[in-house]
Design a protein around this motif. Structure first.
Motif, PDB file in Angstrom:
ATOM      1  N   PHE A   1      46.411  24.609  47.844  1.00 26.13           N
ATOM      2  CA  PHE A   1      45.651  25.823  47.533  1.00 26.13           C
ATOM      3  C   PHE A   1      46.557  27.021  47.312  1.00 26.13           C
ATOM      4  CE2 PHE A   1      46.089  25.639  52.114  1.00 26.13           C
ATOM      5  CZ  PHE A   1      46.436  26.937  52.454  1.00 26.13           C
ATOM      6  N   ASN A   2      45.985  27.998  46.607  1.00 27.84           N
ATOM      7  CA  ASN A   2      46.570  29.323  46.458  1.00 27.84           C
ATOM      8  C   ASN A   2      45.548  30.324  46.975  1.00 27.84           C
ATOM      9  OD1 ASN A   2      48.041  27.856  44.125  1.00 27.84           O
ATOM     10  ND2 ASN A   2      49.151  29.776  44.347  1.00 27.84           N
ATOM     11  N   THR A   3      45.985  31.252  47.804  1.00 27.18           N
ATOM     12  CA  THR A   3      45.099  32.343  48.187  1.00 27.18           C
ATOM     13  C   THR A   3      45.480  33.563  47.355  1.00 27.18           C
ATOM     14  OG1 THR A   3      46.538  33.005  50.009  1.00 27.18           O
ATOM     15  CG2 THR A   3      44.736  31.497  50.530  1.00 27.18           C
ATOM     16  N   ILE A   4      44.469  34.316  46.990  1.00 31.76           N
ATOM     17  CA  ILE A   4      44.658  35.469  46.113  1.00 31.76           C
ATOM     18  C   ILE A   4      44.070  36.692  46.807  1.00 31.76           C
ATOM     19  CG2 ILE A   4      44.095  36.443  43.853  1.00 31.76           C
ATOM     20  CD1 ILE A   4      44.009  33.531  42.828  1.00 31.76           C
ATOM     21  N   THR A   5      44.841  37.758  46.874  1.00 29.10           N
ATOM     22  CA  THR A   5      44.397  38.954  47.586  1.00 29.10           C
ATOM     23  C   THR A   5      43.344  39.743  46.818  1.00 29.10           C
ATOM     24  OG1 THR A   5      46.226  40.222  46.662  1.00 29.10           O
ATOM     25  CG2 THR A   5      46.563  39.229  48.830  1.00 29.10           C
ATOM     26  N   ASN A   6      43.373  39.660  45.499  1.00 30.27           N
ATOM     27  CA  ASN A   6      42.457  40.419  44.677  1.00 30.27           C
ATOM     28  C   ASN A   6      42.219  39.645  43.385  1.00 30.27           C
ATOM     29  OD1 ASN A   6      41.372  42.383  42.805  1.00 30.27           O
ATOM     30  ND2 ASN A   6      42.039  43.964  44.242  1.00 30.27           N
ATOM     31  N   ALA A   7      40.972  39.568  42.948  1.00 29.87           N
ATOM     32  CA  ALA A   7      40.635  38.785  41.757  1.00 29.87           C
ATOM     33  C   ALA A   7      41.360  39.278  40.509  1.00 29.87           C
ATOM     34  CB  ALA A   7      39.129  38.781  41.526  1.00 29.87           C
ATOM     35  N   LYS A   8      41.789  40.532  40.497  1.00 28.37           N
ATOM     36  CA  LYS A   8      42.497  41.027  39.311  1.00 28.37           C
ATOM     37  C   LYS A   8      43.851  40.344  39.135  1.00 28.37           C
ATOM     38  CE  LYS A   8      44.571  45.126  41.402  1.00 28.37           C
ATOM     39  NZ  LYS A   8      44.630  46.579  41.373  1.00 28.37           N
ATOM     40  N   PHE A   9      44.343  39.690  40.185  1.00 29.38           N
ATOM     41  CA  PHE A   9      45.606  38.958  40.096  1.00 29.38           C
ATOM     42  C   PHE A   9      45.403  37.474  39.775  1.00 29.38           C
ATOM     43  CE2 PHE A   9      46.558  42.301  43.361  1.00 29.38           C
ATOM     44  CZ  PHE A   9      47.270  43.114  42.506  1.00 29.38           C
ATOM     45  N   PHE A  10      44.149  37.058  39.606  1.00 28.16           N
ATOM     46  CA  PHE A  10      43.864  35.636  39.382  1.00 28.16           C
ATOM     47  C   PHE A  10      44.580  35.098  38.146  1.00 28.16           C
ATOM     48  CE2 PHE A  10      41.467  32.447  37.051  1.00 28.16           C
ATOM     49  CZ  PHE A  10      41.569  31.396  37.945  1.00 28.16           C
ATOM     50  N   LYS A  11      44.451  35.782  37.028  1.00 26.23           N
ATOM     51  CA  LYS A  11      45.002  35.275  35.769  1.00 26.23           C
ATOM     52  C   LYS A  11      46.499  34.998  35.897  1.00 26.23           C
ATOM     53  CE  LYS A  11      45.211  36.246  30.840  1.00 26.23           C
ATOM     54  NZ  LYS A  11      44.805  37.158  29.769  1.00 26.23           N
TER      55      LYS A  11
END
Length: 78
Positions: free
Chosen positions: A33-43
């Protein structure tokens, strides 16, 4: 191919809960898995992950607990 699953999720408790639920749902799977702090960094995170050899080994990808932008949909809808 073995059952390899990769998960993209938010880094909070609910995101970790999603990882647990998928682990219980697919008990024989190898889960990363990858955790992402903010959806704007998803791409950026998703494209970085796709460029790795690890991405080639996964036959299921789950994106949970993230509100994606409409422009992200073509990237993942392949």
């Amino acid at each position: 191919m073995s059952n390899n699953i990769h998960i993209f999720t938010h880094h909070g408790l609910d995101g970790i809960g999603a990882i647990l639920v998928l682990g219980w749902s697919f008990p024989d799977a190898n889960i990363t898995f990858n955790t992402i702090t903010n959806a704007k960094f998803f791409k950026e995170k998703y494209q970085d992950w796709l460029s790795t050899k690890a991405a080639e080994k996964n036959n299921k990808i789950f994106i949970v607990n993230l509100t994606l932008q409409p422009e992200d949909v073509p990237l993942i809808d392949k």
